[in-house]
Motif scaffolding. Structure first.
Motif, PDB file in Angstrom:
ATOM      1  N   ALA A   6       0.829  -1.209   0.000  1.00 39.27           N
ATOM      2  CA  ALA A   6       0.000   0.000   0.000  1.00 39.27           C
ATOM      3  C   ALA A   6       0.864   1.260   0.000  1.00 39.27           C
ATOM      4  O   ALA A   6       0.535   2.254  -0.659  1.00 39.27           O
ATOM      5  CB  ALA A   6      -0.933  -0.006   1.212  1.00 39.27           C
ATOM      6  N   GLU A   7       1.965   1.236   0.735  1.00 43.91           N
ATOM      7  CA  GLU A   7       2.890   2.374   0.737  1.00 43.91           C
ATOM      8  C   GLU A   7       3.412   2.643  -0.669  1.00 43.91           C
ATOM      9  O   GLU A   7       3.448   3.794  -1.129  1.00 43.91           O
ATOM     10  CB  GLU A   7       4.070   2.094   1.669  1.00 43.91           C
ATOM     11  N   LEU A   8       3.834   1.592  -1.341  1.00 37.84           N
ATOM     12  CA  LEU A   8       4.392   1.748  -2.679  1.00 37.84           C
ATOM     13  C   LEU A   8       3.316   2.201  -3.675  1.00 37.84           C
ATOM     14  O   LEU A   8       3.579   3.027  -4.553  1.00 37.84           O
ATOM     15  CB  LEU A   8       5.031   0.438  -3.135  1.00 37.84           C
ATOM     16  N   ARG A   9       2.120   1.663  -3.521  1.00 38.84           N
ATOM     17  CA  ARG A   9       1.037   2.082  -4.423  1.00 38.84           C
ATOM     18  C   ARG A   9       0.750   3.578  -4.283  1.00 38.84           C
ATOM     19  O   ARG A   9       0.336   4.235  -5.245  1.00 38.84           O
ATOM     20  CB  ARG A   9      -0.233   1.288  -4.125  1.00 38.84           C
ATOM     21  N   ALA A  10       0.933   4.119  -3.095  1.00 36.42           N
ATOM     22  CA  ALA A  10       0.636   5.539  -2.872  1.00 36.42           C
ATOM     23  C   ALA A  10       1.518   6.451  -3.713  1.00 36.42           C
ATOM     24  O   ALA A  10       1.170   7.619  -3.943  1.00 36.42           O
ATOM     25  CB  ALA A  10       0.802   5.876  -1.390  1.00 36.42           C
ATOM     26  N   HIS A  11       2.658   5.934  -4.195  1.00 32.45           N
ATOM     27  CA  HIS A  11       3.568   6.756  -5.000  1.00 32.45           C
ATOM     28  C   HIS A  11       3.259   6.687  -6.495  1.00 32.45           C
ATOM     29  O   HIS A  11       3.858   7.442  -7.275  1.00 32.45           O
ATOM     30  CB  HIS A  11       5.015   6.304  -4.773  1.00 32.45           C
ATOM     31  N   LEU A  12       2.355   5.809  -6.896  1.00 36.92           N
ATOM     32  CA  LEU A  12       2.115   5.613  -8.328  1.00 36.92           C
ATOM     33  C   LEU A  12       1.641   6.890  -9.016  1.00 36.92           C
ATOM     34  O   LEU A  12       2.003   7.155 -10.169  1.00 36.92           O
ATOM     35  CB  LEU A  12       1.100   4.489  -8.548  1.00 36.92           C
ATOM     36  N   THR A  13       0.839   7.688  -8.327  1.00 32.53           N
ATOM     37  CA  THR A  13       0.307   8.901  -8.954  1.00 32.53           C
ATOM     38  C   THR A  13       1.400   9.934  -9.214  1.00 32.53           C
ATOM     39  O   THR A  13       1.173  10.873  -9.987  1.00 32.53           O
ATOM     40  CB  THR A  13      -0.777   9.531  -8.054  1.00 32.53           C
ATOM     41  N   ASP A  14       2.561   9.777  -8.608  1.00 34.89           N
ATOM     42  CA  ASP A  14       3.657  10.730  -8.802  1.00 34.89           C
ATOM     43  C   ASP A  14       4.624  10.290  -9.897  1.00 34.89           C
ATOM     44  O   ASP A  14       5.577  11.019 -10.195  1.00 34.89           O
ATOM     45  CB  ASP A  14       4.443  10.913  -7.491  1.00 34.89           C
ATOM     46  N   LEU A  15       4.409   9.118 -10.462  1.00 33.56           N
ATOM     47  CA  LEU A  15       5.348   8.582 -11.447  1.00 33.56           C
ATOM     48  C   LEU A  15       4.949   8.979 -12.867  1.00 33.56           C
ATOM     49  O   LEU A  15       3.768   8.942 -13.219  1.00 33.56           O
ATOM     50  CB  LEU A  15       5.405   7.059 -11.347  1.00 33.56           C
ATOM     51  N   PRO A  16       5.924   9.299 -13.697  1.00 35.26           N
ATOM     52  CA  PRO A  16       5.608   9.567 -15.103  1.00 35.26           C
ATOM     53  C   PRO A  16       5.194   8.316 -15.865  1.00 35.26           C
ATOM     54  O   PRO A  16       4.469   8.397 -16.857  1.00 35.26           O
ATOM     55  CB  PRO A  16       6.920  10.162 -15.650  1.00 35.26           C
ATOM     56  N   ASP A  17       5.647   7.146 -15.414  1.00 33.00           N
ATOM     57  CA  ASP A  17       5.299   5.890 -16.084  1.00 33.00           C
ATOM     58  C   ASP A  17       4.946   4.842 -15.024  1.00 33.00           C
ATOM     59  O   ASP A  17       5.754   3.972 -14.691  1.00 33.00           O
ATOM     60  CB  ASP A  17       6.476   5.413 -16.944  1.00 33.00           C
ATOM     61  N   THR A  57      11.826   4.585  -6.893  1.00 36.00           N
ATOM     62  CA  THR A  57      12.865   5.533  -6.498  1.00 36.00           C
ATOM     63  C   THR A  57      13.529   6.148  -7.721  1.00 36.00           C
ATOM     64  O   THR A  57      13.788   7.362  -7.760  1.00 36.00           O
ATOM     65  CB  THR A  57      13.916   4.837  -5.626  1.00 36.00           C
ATOM     66  N   ALA A  58      13.802   5.331  -8.737  1.00 33.63           N
ATOM     67  CA  ALA A  58      14.459   5.837  -9.941  1.00 33.63           C
ATOM     68  C   ALA A  58      13.602   6.896 -10.627  1.00 33.63           C
ATOM     69  O   ALA A  58      14.099   7.966 -11.020  1.00 33.63           O
ATOM     70  CB  ALA A  58      14.754   4.688 -10.906  1.00 33.63           C
ATOM     71  N   GLN A  59      12.309   6.616 -10.767  1.00 33.03           N
ATOM     72  CA  GLN A  59      11.433   7.587 -11.426  1.00 33.03           C
ATOM     73  C   GLN A  59      11.266   8.854 -10.593  1.00 33.03           C
ATOM     74  O   GLN A  59      11.290   9.967 -11.121  1.00 33.03           O
ATOM     75  CB  GLN A  59      10.072   6.956 -11.724  1.00 33.03           C
ATOM     76  N   LEU A  60      11.090   8.684  -9.286  1.00 31.82           N
ATOM     77  CA  LEU A  60      10.932   9.854  -8.422  1.00 31.82           C
ATOM     78  C   LEU A  60      12.204  10.702  -8.410  1.00 31.82           C
ATOM     79  O   LEU A  60      12.136  11.941  -8.394  1.00 31.82           O
ATOM     80  CB  LEU A  60      10.579   9.417  -6.999  1.00 31.82           C
ATOM     81  N   ASP A  61      13.362  10.045  -8.412  1.00 28.70           N
ATOM     82  CA  ASP A  61      14.631  10.789  -8.420  1.00 28.70           C
ATOM     83  C   ASP A  61      14.786  11.599  -9.702  1.00 28.70           C
ATOM     84  O   ASP A  61      15.284  12.730  -9.683  1.00 28.70           O
ATOM     85  CB  ASP A  61      15.810   9.831  -8.260  1.00 28.70           C
ATOM     86  N   THR A  62      14.368  11.015 -10.823  1.00 25.00           N
ATOM     87  CA  THR A  62      14.455  11.736 -12.096  1.00 25.00           C
ATOM     88  C   THR A  62      13.563  12.978 -12.079  1.00 25.00           C
ATOM     89  O   THR A  62      13.978  14.068 -12.483  1.00 25.00           O
ATOM     90  CB  THR A  62      14.048  10.816 -13.257  1.00 25.00           C
ATOM     91  N   VAL A  63      12.334  12.802 -11.600  1.00 21.85           N
ATOM     92  CA  VAL A  63      11.408  13.933 -11.516  1.00 21.85           C
ATOM     93  C   VAL A  63      11.945  14.991 -10.549  1.00 21.85           C
ATOM     94  O   VAL A  63      11.906  16.196 -10.836  1.00 21.85           O
ATOM     95  CB  VAL A  63      10.015  13.453 -11.062  1.00 21.85           C
TER      96      VAL A  63
END
Length: 379
Positions: A191-202, A235-241
């Motif tokens: 559930a924690e990881l799913r909460a970050h999906l809306t912040d990912l470009p992909d 983490t990789a996608q969030l770091d890029t953003v």
């Protein structure tokens, strides 16, 4: 004195804010998992409602995270107490049936002994009733799975057998509790990881991995490899953003810092969106290139040919302003330090063509001045 200058930077406040924002998102996911746990237990009143975090800086958001985490911890304690109460009631109901059945059998046995004039050992119920009840109430799963073994303990007349059965019951409940705790923790992690999906470009590939992890967990199998894969991808996608946002933030800080020192942004043809040009004097300006954790600064000619002496004077003038520039960056949350400086006069300044002579109009300046503001609300 200095010519071209390279400044290392870190958008410290941005980094702290991003770390706090990610923590908030994870806590929102954990709260969602806890709500499902509460509803499954029949105590939806224990669920924690998570609203919108309104933070002006990283410290404020960290405090909101602390408050939410403490609220979740307290709510989990309340739910645990209610579940123990529920299980105790369930166990006592089951044990009363078992004890009533035991009493009937002992009365029948007593009648038979009177007839046959034989003695029969009494059961160990008096010694184990309270202990068995407490042990059954500690089971986090369905206590019905263990009720029969508890009844066998109360019914036996052999103290040694009662001890063995009690140890077996304790071991089975302990193993079952560990499995349930692991399942709940894995659900919370997902559930924690799913909460970050809306912040990912992909988000789609990551969501597919999380769905597979959820299915694996519910089957009682190890999903750590899948969870590690999802964490790495997130983490990789969030770091890029975040890196792009940090770069934009620093470009705005550079523009504001140089403006504070009296420079005026110019409307010019530049190579990249990361390049800003500011007027310093009638014939010279400063070019700033932001990217890769560095700010490249150099004196430039603005549309006019100048002599080497005036070029050197312009470079020396900017050199005197560099400490003030670094201080202005610091006040805007950017930690910066000089990495490399070259002597003035070694490299002739490039000439940059202005699109329009004179100062840029306010509307045109807005096009070239980056507008990247730190997020103030986190949902």
């Amino acid at each position: 004195m200095s010519g071209p200058t390279i400044v290392d930077y870190r958008a410290v406040e941005r980094e702290r804010f991003e770390a706090a924002r990610r923590r908030w998102q994870s806590l929102r996911g954990r709260a969602a998992a806890f709500r499902q746990q509460c509803e499954a237990a029949g105590h939806s009143e224990c669920a924690v409602d998570v609203g919108v975090a309104v933070a002006t800086d990283s410290a404020d958001l960290d405090r909101e995270c602390d408050e939410l985490q403490n609220t979740l911890t307290d709510a989990a304690s309340v739910l645990a107490r209610l579940q123990v109460k529920d299980r105790t009631a369930q166990v006592m109901s089951g044990m009363q049936d078992a004890l009533a059945d035991l009493e009937r059998r002992e009365r029948a046995a007593a009648t038979a002994r009177q007839t046959q004039m034989q003695e029969r050992p009494a059961s160990v119920a008096a010694d184990y009733t309270e202990r068995v009840g407490a042990l059954l109430a500690s089971a986090e799963g369905d206590t019905r799975d263990f009720m029969q073994l508890g009844a066998d303990i109360l019914a036996t007349t052999d103290s040694a057998r009662a001890r063995l059965l009690y140890k077996e019951l304790a071991a089975r409940i302990s193993e079952a509790n560990r499995a349930i705790d692991l399942l709940l923790e894995r659900r919370a992690e997902i559930a924690e990881l799913r909460a970050h999906l809306t912040d990912l470009p992909d988000p789609q590939p990551v969501e597919a991995v999380l769905n597979q992890a959820a299915q694996t967990v519910e089957r009682g199998r190890d999903a750590e490899g899948l969870l590690a894969q999802a964490r790495t991808a997130i983490t990789a996608q969030l770091d890029t953003v975040a890196a792009r946002a940090d770069q934009d933030f620093v470009r705005q800080a550079v523009a504001e810092a140089l403006t504070e020192l009296g420079y005026v942004i110019e409307d010019v043809d530049v190579e990249t969106a990361e390049t800003l040009v500011f007027r310093q004097s009638s014939g010279h300006g400063v070019r700033a290139d932001v990217g890769g954790g560095q700010i490249g600064l150099r004196t430039v000619r603005l549309d006019v040919a100048t002599g080497s002496s005036t070029d050197r004077d312009a470079e020396e003038e900017f050199c005197r302003r560099v400490p003030g520039f670094l201080g202005a960056l610091s006040r805007r949350g950017v930690s910066a330090g000089i990495k490399e400086q070259k002597l003035p006069g070694l490299i002739p300044p490039e000439t940059i063509k202005l699109r329009r002579q004179g100062r840029t109009s306010p509307s045109r300046a807005d096009e070239h001045t980056p507008v990247v503001r730190q997020r103030r609300t986190t949902t």
